[in-house]
Design an enzyme around this catalytic site. Structure first.
Site, mmCIF file in Angstrom:
data_model
loop_
_atom_site.group_PDB
_atom_site.id
_atom_site.type_symbol
_atom_site.label_atom_id
_atom_site.label_comp_id
_atom_site.label_asym_id
_atom_site.label_seq_id
_atom_site.Cartn_x
_atom_site.Cartn_y
_atom_site.Cartn_z
ATOM 1 N N SER A 15 0.676 -1.190 0.029
ATOM 2 C CA SER A 15 0.179 0.096 0.016
ATOM 3 C C SER A 15 0.853 1.237 0.154
ATOM 4 C CB SER A 15 -0.972 -0.100 1.281
ATOM 5 O OG SER A 15 -1.819 1.233 1.427
ATOM 6 N N LEU A 17 3.261 4.262 0.110
ATOM 7 C CA LEU A 17 4.695 4.488 -0.297
ATOM 8 C C LEU A 17 5.435 3.466 -0.538
ATOM 9 C CD1 LEU A 17 5.503 7.239 2.552
ATOM 10 C CD2 LEU A 17 4.323 7.733 0.430
ATOM 11 N N TYR A 160 2.953 8.469 17.803
ATOM 12 C CA TYR A 160 3.579 8.299 16.578
ATOM 13 C C TYR A 160 4.844 9.126 16.456
ATOM 14 C CZ TYR A 160 3.518 8.508 11.099
ATOM 15 O OH TYR A 160 3.903 8.664 10.043
#
Ligand SMILES: NC(=O)c1ccc[n+]([C@@H]2O[C@H](COP(=O)([O-])OP(=O)(O)OC[C@H]3O[C@@H](n4cnc5c(N)ncnc54)[C@H](O)[C@@H]3O)[C@@H](O)[C@H]2O)c1
Length: 254
Positions: A15, A17, A160
């Site tokens: 998926s 990149l 993140y």
């Protein structure tokens, strides 16, 4: 390193990149092992022909990654490259309306984005280091995916940002050590790219990020990320650095 004829592992290659990297590299004559939890889209193999295989892989698992690397070596010969794109996004305030952020979610993001990247690099490096060096002692190239959130994490991005900051911080020590084995290591810190990960973000968030992107005033295209990965493979002087690919985006607090 010449892309044509090289065997390259791409985690998260089904998926976004990672998929753009698979398309570019197979298009230039590389062989690719797509290591992802999910298989690539149905028509992908028609396009890649014999030059790609899918190995169902959880990047946090040593056994899965070893199996993916071994499958690639059996089919395509020595591993020469690894691109770590597998990752997950998570947004949560540290002090939300329903109490403090979930420790389990924080651990999961670190586990996939940081531990999974390290797991990929250590096992890919082991495979590359046992191969016969190419020209000028080069054995392999590793590209890891950090994020501009490593440096300008927004409210809600604690987990993140910490995971991507970890990837950025890994880059130099890995390059210093793996250089002894003829392996270069570079990270790319993308701004905001048009992939399924971003398509799932709320419209308000996407719009605000586009507004904060000076020029070009748009989301990045996955093929622009893949083009930089290709350049990292080909340019021997790139090593031990984190390259921003962000159209001058400096994210604000939200
Ligand atoms: N899209 C952006 O704007 C952006 C910006 C900065 C950084 N990144 C980073 O780039 C990387 C690729 O993101 P993307 O936008 O292409 O996302 P994406 O969701 O389109 O693709 C991520 C892929 O990783 C796979 N994956 C997730 N967990 C996995 C696991 N445990 N094991 C194996 N595969 C797993 C998914 O199945 C998916 O195919 C991620 O690390 C992401 O954090 C993306």
């Amino acid at each position: 390193m010449r892309i044509e004829g090289s065997s390259i592992l791409v985690t998260g290659g089904s998926s976004g990149l990672g998929a753009a990297c698979v398309q570019k590299l197979t298009g230039q004559g590389a062989s690719v092992i797509i290591a992802d939890l999910a298989p690539p889209r149905e028509d992908a193999f028609g396009e890649f022909g014999e030059r790609a295989i899918f190995a169902r892989t959880d990047v946090t698992s040593e056994a899965d990654l070893r199996a993916a690397i071994a499958a690639g070596e059996n089919r395509f010969g020595p591993l020469r490259g690894a691109i770590a794109c597998a990752g997950i996004l998570h947004a949560e305030r540290v002090l939300g309306r329903e109490g403090p952020a979930s420790l389990e979610a924080f651990r999961r993001v670190i586990e996939v984005n940081l531990v999974g990247t390290f797991n990929t690099v250590r096992l890919a490096a082991e495979a590359m280091a046992r191969s016969q060096p190419l020209e000028a002692g080069l054995c392999g190239v590793v590209v890891m995916t950090s994020s501009v959130a490593a440096l300008e994490g927004q409210i809600g991005q604690a987990a993140y940002s910490a995971s991507k900051g970890g990837v950025a911080a890994l880059t130099l020590p890995l390059a210093r050590e793996l250089g002894q084995h003829g392996i270069r290591v570079v990270s790319i810190a993308p701004g905001v790219f048009e992939t399924p990960m971003m398509q799932n973000a709320p419209d308000k968030v996407r719009q605000s990020l586009i507004e904060q992107t000076p020029f070009p005033h748009r989301l990045g295209r996955p093929e622009e990320f893949a083009a930089l990965v290709g350049h990292v493979f080909e340019n021997e002087m790139l090593n031990g650095c984190v390259l921003r690919l962000d159209a001058a985006l400096r994210m604000g607090p939200k």
